[in-house]
Design an enzyme around this catalytic site. Structure first.
Site: not given
Ligand code: GAL
Length: 417
Positions: A158, A219
């Protein structure tokens, strides 16, 4: 001679250009914790649903025992909030000792003993999005080695808490570091989603060289609004996105949320169909311990999985959108077959849509056999000019699998002694 030169150039180009792990020649399939289980770390009041080794072992059991693994769903993927809040005295990431008392290495062994693979989550930055320890540039090699030593098979990396220039250095560095471990670790990059998902900020040529899949956009959440927003973004930008996908390199519109609370039956069928057409990774984020037969049937639809996993790896696209809010999507598949999806963004009632293959620019061969993927209905001898009508429910989909009439004849002929 000319031919030889061409193929040699192709071989060289392939060697130099692709992430050197040979993985994910078809879109990856499995299960990923985030959308359903988020950052629930409260194991004292919610032991069944908190992020813990128990959750991942439960899901591995379900994947192995309920028919998922045989269909290709092979990854069990950890997302955020697995780590202890501090690295250990050697600076290594460690799993939260209360929630993962056996550690990630033991969990990987468990998952492998079921014939499955384990994925983990990291973040290029000072913290993960959930506030757990991130990976700074100087920690990349150590963390790659740690994941490899645990027997991890995939890393979702990430990008919270880092800027664009750190990302531009860190993602290629992690790709190299994973390769250098000697373990085949698939690499999922959230990088483009942080840069708006489009060129010139996003360099998809480079991403194809260093990542096996990448999140392009927002997301997913447990709602139709979220799924629809994602579908619309992918169709809006399909000219950019379609051509960058292929074996070993996939656009990732995020998890399948079928089996949760936000989608109707029709909407669930639509998500699965469009993810298949888009050659998207199929990571379910749901509770496999408590999924309905109806939702399982959608996720386990063999023909949709076959469409998703087609070896040519060509991403499909929306080929028509009418003022009637019906979209026609098409994906070219191997052996002169194709998938057509009629997707309704209407909100009124079942809609009768009449067309002919030639109206959709499908002109050869002259005659197809048609299989309705969800109903199982088969129609032979559909000539490209023949009009036909499909009935599409609101926010629903009709998916047709088309194959040349002749291929059927051929298989039958082959069988004769
Ligand atoms: C976001 C990501 C999600 C998840 C989340 C965890 O940025 O896009 O899929 O991994 O962080 O905190």
């Amino acid at each position: 001679m000319g031919m030889q030169v061409v193929s040699l150039t192709l071989v060289l180009a392939t060697c130099g250009l692709s992430l050197d792990n040979g993985l994910m020649r078809t879109p990856p399939m499995g299960w990923l914790a985030w959308e359903r289980f988020r950052c629930n770390v409260d194991c004292s009041t919610d032991p069944e649903n908190c992020i813990s080794e128990r959750l991942f072992m439960d899901m591995a059991d379900r994947l192995a025992e309920d028919g998922w693994k045989e269909l290709g769903y092979e990854y069990v993927n950890i997302d955020d909030c697995w780590a202890a809040l501090q690295r250990d005295s050697q600076g290594q990431l460690v799993a939260d000792p209360q929630r993962f008392p056996s550690g990630i290495k033991a969990l990987a062994q468990y998952v492998h003993s079921k014939g499955l693979k384990l994925g983990i989550y990291g973040d290029l930055g000072t913290y993960t999005c959930g506030g757990y320890p991130g990976t700074t540039l100087d920690q990349i090699e150590l963390d790659a080695r740690t994941f490899a030593s645990w027997g991890v098979d995939m890393l979702k990396f990430d990008g919270c808490y880092s800027n664009s220039s750190t990302k531009a250095m860190g993602y290629p560095m992690m790709s190299k570091a994973l390769n250098a471990t000697g373990r085949h670790i698939a690499f999922s990059c959230s990088w483009p989603a942080y840069e708006g998902g489009l060129p010139p900020e996003v360099n998809y040529t480079l991403l194809g060289e260093i990542c096996n899949l990448w999140r392009n956009y927002d997301d997913i959440d447990d709602s139709w609004e979220s799924v629809r927003g994602i579908i619309n973004w992918y169709s809006m930008h399909q000219d950019v996105l379609q051509r960058v996908a292929g074996p070993g390199r996939w656009n990732d519109p995020d998890m399948l949320i079928i089996g949760n609370f936000g989608l109707s039956f029709e909407q669930s069928k639509s998500q699965m169909a469009l993810w298949a057409i888009l050659a998207a990774p199929l990571f379910m984020s749901n509770d496999l311990r408590a999924i309905s037969i109806q939702d399982s049937a959608i996720l386990q639809n063999k023909l949709l999985i076959r469409i998703n996993q087609d070896p040519l790896g060509l991403q499909g696209r929306m080929i028509l959108k009418g003022i009637d809010d019906i979209e026609v999507w098409m994906r070219e598949l191997s052996s002169s077959t194709m998938a057509l999806a009629f997707f309704s963004q209407r909100v009124d009632m079942p809609y009768h849509y009449t067309t002919a293959l030639s109206q959709l620019n499908i002109t050869a061969p002259d005659v197809f056999s048609v299989l309705d993927v969800y109903s199982g209905w088969v129609h032979h001898d559909l000539k490209v000019d023949t009009k036909f009508t499909v009935t599409i429910n609101p926010s629903g989909v009709v998916v047709l699998y088309l194959y040349p009439e002749k291929s059927l004849v051929k298989t039958q002929e082959k069988k004769r002694p």
